[in-house]
Motif scaffolding. Structure first.
Motif, PDB file in Angstrom:
ATOM      1  N   SER A   1       0.826  -1.208   0.000  1.00  0.00           N
ATOM      2  CA  SER A   1       0.000   0.000   0.000  1.00  0.00           C
ATOM      3  C   SER A   1       0.862   1.261   0.000  1.00  0.00           C
ATOM      4  O   SER A   1       0.639   2.186  -0.791  1.00  0.00           O
ATOM      5  CB  SER A   1      -0.925   0.016   1.214  1.00  0.00           C
ATOM      6  OG  SER A   1      -1.759  -1.092   1.206  1.00  0.00           O
ATOM      7  N   PHE A   2       1.846   1.305   0.883  1.00  0.00           N
ATOM      8  CA  PHE A   2       2.683   2.492   0.957  1.00  0.00           C
ATOM      9  C   PHE A   2       3.674   2.568  -0.200  1.00  0.00           C
ATOM     10  O   PHE A   2       4.093   3.662  -0.584  1.00  0.00           O
ATOM     11  CB  PHE A   2       3.382   2.578   2.316  1.00  0.00           C
ATOM     12  CG  PHE A   2       2.464   3.093   3.390  1.00  0.00           C
ATOM     13  CD1 PHE A   2       2.325   4.455   3.599  1.00  0.00           C
ATOM     14  CD2 PHE A   2       1.718   2.228   4.163  1.00  0.00           C
ATOM     15  CE1 PHE A   2       1.465   4.943   4.563  1.00  0.00           C
ATOM     16  CE2 PHE A   2       0.863   2.694   5.135  1.00  0.00           C
ATOM     17  CZ  PHE A   2       0.730   4.063   5.335  1.00  0.00           C
ATOM     18  N   ALA A   3       4.032   1.442  -0.786  1.00  0.00           N
ATOM     19  CA  ALA A   3       4.891   1.467  -1.973  1.00  0.00           C
ATOM     20  C   ALA A   3       4.144   2.106  -3.150  1.00  0.00           C
ATOM     21  O   ALA A   3       4.746   2.846  -3.942  1.00  0.00           O
ATOM     22  CB  ALA A   3       5.358   0.064  -2.328  1.00  0.00           C
ATOM     23  N   VAL A   4       2.851   1.857  -3.242  1.00  0.00           N
ATOM     24  CA  VAL A   4       2.040   2.480  -4.300  1.00  0.00           C
ATOM     25  C   VAL A   4       2.004   3.997  -4.092  1.00  0.00           C
ATOM     26  O   VAL A   4       2.140   4.771  -5.053  1.00  0.00           O
ATOM     27  CB  VAL A   4       0.623   1.869  -4.328  1.00  0.00           C
ATOM     28  CG1 VAL A   4      -0.315   2.690  -5.184  1.00  0.00           C
ATOM     29  CG2 VAL A   4       0.677   0.440  -4.819  1.00  0.00           C
ATOM     30  N   VAL A   5       1.854   4.442  -2.855  1.00  0.00           N
ATOM     31  CA  VAL A   5       1.867   5.874  -2.563  1.00  0.00           C
ATOM     32  C   VAL A   5       3.236   6.463  -2.899  1.00  0.00           C
ATOM     33  O   VAL A   5       3.330   7.553  -3.477  1.00  0.00           O
ATOM     34  CB  VAL A   5       1.508   6.130  -1.078  1.00  0.00           C
ATOM     35  CG1 VAL A   5       1.683   7.595  -0.715  1.00  0.00           C
ATOM     36  CG2 VAL A   5       0.096   5.672  -0.790  1.00  0.00           C
ATOM     37  N   PHE A   6       4.306   5.745  -2.565  1.00  0.00           N
ATOM     38  CA  PHE A   6       5.653   6.212  -2.875  1.00  0.00           C
ATOM     39  C   PHE A   6       5.869   6.334  -4.381  1.00  0.00           C
ATOM     40  O   PHE A   6       6.419   7.328  -4.858  1.00  0.00           O
ATOM     41  CB  PHE A   6       6.689   5.267  -2.267  1.00  0.00           C
ATOM     42  CG  PHE A   6       8.108   5.595  -2.617  1.00  0.00           C
ATOM     43  CD1 PHE A   6       8.623   6.853  -2.358  1.00  0.00           C
ATOM     44  CD2 PHE A   6       8.930   4.657  -3.191  1.00  0.00           C
ATOM     45  CE1 PHE A   6       9.935   7.167  -2.675  1.00  0.00           C
ATOM     46  CE2 PHE A   6      10.237   4.954  -3.514  1.00  0.00           C
ATOM     47  CZ  PHE A   6      10.744   6.204  -3.259  1.00  0.00           C
ATOM     48  N   VAL A   7       5.406   5.366  -5.135  1.00  0.00           N
ATOM     49  CA  VAL A   7       5.552   5.416  -6.594  1.00  0.00           C
ATOM     50  C   VAL A   7       4.763   6.587  -7.164  1.00  0.00           C
ATOM     51  O   VAL A   7       5.252   7.298  -8.057  1.00  0.00           O
ATOM     52  CB  VAL A   7       5.116   4.080  -7.229  1.00  0.00           C
ATOM     53  CG1 VAL A   7       4.965   4.203  -8.730  1.00  0.00           C
ATOM     54  CG2 VAL A   7       6.114   2.986  -6.879  1.00  0.00           C
ATOM     55  N   ALA A   8       3.564   6.820  -6.653  1.00  0.00           N
ATOM     56  CA  ALA A   8       2.759   7.952  -7.136  1.00  0.00           C
ATOM     57  C   ALA A   8       3.453   9.277  -6.833  1.00  0.00           C
ATOM     58  O   ALA A   8       3.515  10.166  -7.696  1.00  0.00           O
ATOM     59  CB  ALA A   8       1.375   7.920  -6.497  1.00  0.00           C
ATOM     60  N   ALA A   9       3.999   9.418  -5.631  1.00  0.00           N
ATOM     61  CA  ALA A   9       4.707  10.648  -5.280  1.00  0.00           C
ATOM     62  C   ALA A   9       5.975  10.798  -6.116  1.00  0.00           C
ATOM     63  O   ALA A   9       6.309  11.905  -6.557  1.00  0.00           O
ATOM     64  CB  ALA A   9       5.061  10.650  -3.791  1.00  0.00           C
ATOM     65  N   LEU A  10       6.660   9.696  -6.356  1.00  0.00           N
ATOM     66  CA  LEU A  10       7.875   9.734  -7.168  1.00  0.00           C
ATOM     67  C   LEU A  10       7.568  10.125  -8.608  1.00  0.00           C
ATOM     68  O   LEU A  10       8.260  10.962  -9.192  1.00  0.00           O
ATOM     69  CB  LEU A  10       8.557   8.367  -7.121  1.00  0.00           C
ATOM     70  CG  LEU A  10       9.941   8.247  -7.711  1.00  0.00           C
ATOM     71  CD1 LEU A  10      10.911   9.177  -6.988  1.00  0.00           C
ATOM     72  CD2 LEU A  10      10.424   6.816  -7.611  1.00  0.00           C
ATOM     73  N   LEU A  11       6.516   9.558  -9.172  1.00  0.00           N
ATOM     74  CA  LEU A  11       6.131   9.923 -10.539  1.00  0.00           C
ATOM     75  C   LEU A  11       5.693  11.380 -10.626  1.00  0.00           C
ATOM     76  O   LEU A  11       6.019  12.070 -11.600  1.00  0.00           O
ATOM     77  CB  LEU A  11       5.018   9.006 -11.038  1.00  0.00           C
ATOM     78  CG  LEU A  11       5.451   7.596 -11.419  1.00  0.00           C
ATOM     79  CD1 LEU A  11       4.230   6.750 -11.769  1.00  0.00           C
ATOM     80  CD2 LEU A  11       6.432   7.622 -12.571  1.00  0.00           C
ATOM     81  N   ASP A  12       4.973  11.841  -9.618  1.00  0.00           N
ATOM     82  CA  ASP A  12       4.563  13.250  -9.601  1.00  0.00           C
ATOM     83  C   ASP A  12       5.791  14.149  -9.554  1.00  0.00           C
ATOM     84  O   ASP A  12       5.867  15.151 -10.260  1.00  0.00           O
ATOM     85  CB  ASP A  12       3.651  13.509  -8.405  1.00  0.00           C
ATOM     86  CG  ASP A  12       2.984  14.873  -8.471  1.00  0.00           C
ATOM     87  OD1 ASP A  12       2.675  15.328  -9.594  1.00  0.00           O
ATOM     88  OD2 ASP A  12       2.765  15.477  -7.411  1.00  0.00           O
ATOM     89  N   HIS A  13       6.753  13.778  -8.742  1.00  0.00           N
ATOM     90  CA  HIS A  13       7.988  14.568  -8.644  1.00  0.00           C
ATOM     91  C   HIS A  13       8.781  14.538  -9.952  1.00  0.00           C
ATOM     92  O   HIS A  13       9.251  15.572 -10.423  1.00  0.00           O
ATOM     93  CB  HIS A  13       8.858  14.033  -7.507  1.00  0.00           C
ATOM     94  CG  HIS A  13      10.236  14.584  -7.500  1.00  0.00           C
ATOM     95  ND1 HIS A  13      10.518  15.875  -7.127  1.00  0.00           N
ATOM     96  CD2 HIS A  13      11.427  14.028  -7.857  1.00  0.00           C
ATOM     97  CE1 HIS A  13      11.818  16.084  -7.234  1.00  0.00           C
ATOM     98  NE2 HIS A  13      12.388  14.987  -7.677  1.00  0.00           N
ATOM     99  N   LEU A  14       8.922  13.370 -10.545  1.00  0.00           N
ATOM    100  CA  LEU A  14       9.760  13.229 -11.740  1.00  0.00           C
ATOM    101  C   LEU A  14       9.116  13.830 -12.985  1.00  0.00           C
ATOM    102  O   LEU A  14       9.799  14.439 -13.807  1.00  0.00           O
ATOM    103  CB  LEU A  14      10.071  11.760 -11.992  1.00  0.00           C
ATOM    104  CG  LEU A  14      11.008  11.109 -10.991  1.00  0.00           C
ATOM    105  CD1 LEU A  14      11.105   9.612 -11.278  1.00  0.00           C
ATOM    106  CD2 LEU A  14      12.379  11.742 -11.029  1.00  0.00           C
ATOM    107  N   LEU A  15       7.822  13.649 -13.140  1.00  0.00           N
ATOM    108  CA  LEU A  15       7.175  14.052 -14.388  1.00  0.00           C
ATOM    109  C   LEU A  15       6.571  15.447 -14.359  1.00  0.00           C
ATOM    110  O   LEU A  15       6.489  16.100 -15.395  1.00  0.00           O
ATOM    111  CB  LEU A  15       6.092  13.028 -14.759  1.00  0.00           C
ATOM    112  CG  LEU A  15       6.604  11.602 -14.979  1.00  0.00           C
ATOM    113  CD1 LEU A  15       5.435  10.676 -15.249  1.00  0.00           C
ATOM    114  CD2 LEU A  15       7.608  11.562 -16.119  1.00  0.00           C
ATOM    115  N   ARG A  16       6.146  15.910 -13.190  1.00  0.00           N
ATOM    116  CA  ARG A  16       5.438  17.177 -13.154  1.00  0.00           C
ATOM    117  C   ARG A  16       6.176  18.283 -12.429  1.00  0.00           C
ATOM    118  O   ARG A  16       5.825  19.438 -12.559  1.00  0.00           O
ATOM    119  CB  ARG A  16       4.063  16.979 -12.514  1.00  0.00           C
ATOM    120  CG  ARG A  16       3.172  16.073 -13.334  1.00  0.00           C
ATOM    121  CD  ARG A  16       1.841  15.795 -12.698  1.00  0.00           C
ATOM    122  NE  ARG A  16       1.503  16.579 -11.546  1.00  0.00           N
ATOM    123  CZ  ARG A  16       0.542  17.500 -11.497  1.00  0.00           C
ATOM    124  NH1 ARG A  16      -0.175  17.740 -12.555  1.00  0.00           N
ATOM    125  NH2 ARG A  16       0.288  18.159 -10.381  1.00  0.00           N
TER     126      ARG A  16
END
Length: 93
Positions: free
Chosen positions: A23-38
């Motif tokens: 569950s928290f890995a999914v949140v981490f990936v979402a935050a990481l993608l938001d940071h990297l792409l946006r």
């Protein structure tokens, strides 16, 4: 895990911590993608980094509880991506 567990208790313990990690890995990936792409700014950046930091701490904790070094290595690999710049850049490029 100081006391001995029977098989059923161990399976429940492992299932719980695997769910927490996932569950928290999914949140981490979402935050990481938001940071990297946006490249968020302002309040969005605050929430992105806060949720990302919380999820990293919980993922490391869950990996420790599971005694699974591969899960910790996966989180460390995600943290290594923070130095990457995947933004599109200017249109003049």
């Amino acid at each position: 895990m100081a006391e001995l567990m029977n098989t059923e208790e161990f399976v429940r313990f492992e299932r719980k911590w695997k769910f927490v990690f996932t569950s928290f890995a999914v949140v981490f990936v979402a935050a990481l993608l938001d940071h990297l792409l946006r490249s968020p700014h302002g309040v969005e950046a605050f929430w992105c980094y806060s949720l990302g930091l919380l999820s990293v701490v919980v993922c490391f904790s869950a990996a420790y509880k599971l005694r699974d070094a591969a899960r910790s290595d996966g989180v460390i690999g995600g943290l290594d991506l923070l130095g990457e710049d995947l933004s599109v850049g200017d249109l003049d490029d």
